[in-house]
Design a protein around this motif. Sequence first.
Motif, PDB file in Angstrom:
ATOM      1  N   SER A 188       0.840  -1.186   0.000  1.00  0.00           N
ATOM      2  CA  SER A 188       0.000   0.000   0.000  1.00  0.00           C
ATOM      3  C   SER A 188       0.880   1.243   0.000  1.00  0.00           C
ATOM      4  N   ASN A 190       0.034   4.045   1.127  1.00  0.00           N
ATOM      5  CA  ASN A 190      -0.378   4.928   2.205  1.00  0.00           C
ATOM      6  C   ASN A 190       0.829   5.216   3.097  1.00  0.00           C
ATOM      7  N   ALA A 192       1.141   6.221   6.056  1.00  0.00           N
ATOM      8  CA  ALA A 192       1.007   5.779   7.445  1.00  0.00           C
ATOM      9  C   ALA A 192       1.325   4.298   7.611  1.00  0.00           C
ATOM     10  N   LYS A 193       1.221   3.513   6.531  1.00  0.00           N
ATOM     11  CA  LYS A 193       1.438   2.067   6.625  1.00  0.00           C
ATOM     12  C   LYS A 193       2.851   1.645   6.272  1.00  0.00           C
TER      13      LYS A 193
END
Length: 421
Positions: A188, A190, A192-193
């Motif tokens: 991912s 993202n 934050a991940k």
Amino acid sequence: MTEVISVRFRGGCKNYYFDPCGHQVKMGDQVIVETAQGPEFATCTEGNHEVEDSAIVKTLSPMLRLATDSDRRTVEQNKKRESEAFDICEKKIAAHGLEMKLVNVSASFDGSKIVFYFTADGRVDFRELVRDLAGVFRARIELRQIGVRDEAKMIGGLGICGRPFCCSQFLDGFLPVSIKMAKTQNLSLNPAKISGTCGRLMCCLKYEQNVYEDASKRMPKVESFVQTPDGPGNVKSVDLLRETVKVSLDSAPEPLKCYHNCEICILRNGKGSREGITIPERPARYVEERDEEEGLEAPTLTTPFYMDARLEDAPTREKIGAPGSGESKPRRRHRGGRRRGGKSGEGAEQSKAEAKRPEQKESKPRPPRQESKPTQPKPAEGQSAAPGGEGETKRRRRPHHRGGRRRNKNGGEGGSAPKSE
């Protein structure tokens, strides 16, 4: 080949080579070594061993001696001094109004130098701060600006995986990590991940990057035109670790079928037109080969112990049943008290005889028994016969008392009620 020892300094993960100078050092021993900043306290991670001359970058620094109890007390005093210096420096930073965050303080072994590590968004003019600190500690003061990764390494903590930070445990240095690694590994995007506590991309993205790059060279891209054992089709998804692809066949677009990499033939890698592409014959299906373990014999079935013919003549438990019958019931055990719902005596024998199957026949007929009429007990004194004239007596149940004296109906004490005149 050169004989060296490997040591690690406090708070570091990198090993350094030093010349043992004839000393025999074991792993875990604490030593004093000579560095460019003076003598330092270190811990041996690998004892005397030999390495290639090419592994030594510069001239080896010597090991001075094994650490003594006095050296260990000096280290403890330096730790207390570092804690005091941290508090004093924070107060000085607030007094000068500097936009900087103090991270750690490190004092040299001989106490002649103190290094302050801090983080800041930009350049900071800390010349006045250095003068104030030098007047307080009477030592050489050095301020070093570090990044967020170095800050996470010094402070430590737990990552999103639940384990301590790799940089504070075993990483010698920080490896370059890019967002392309996350795309290659189909992660991912993202932030934050895929970001660590420091706010940068996680260092563990670098660990398996070589494996994914090698697998991507052998696997087709998405929307490639391939030939499968079931006919031509387009690749819709790729699993690099399992080396499998999901294909939408021209004959049956739904559902997608999964094939191994060796089952397909790549006709066009990536998107494009099919014009001018000759479709070859269908490749064979992939059959996974299983190596049979040598020396593994088939399991043999043995006769259970309770079916062994040698145990037929073994003594059996005493059983109760009708004589000569093929089947008999085992004796039922009762832990205590009266048997409820059952029959005793002649009634029990009659119930067993009635429940017997008609197929079973006794070997020898038994003579009929002469049933004797039960004699009625005589009524005791103070008891009257039951109504109806049948002579049956109504027995009075004796009450049970848990403790204390037994009281009669009139409230008095004694074994029996007072007689009326």
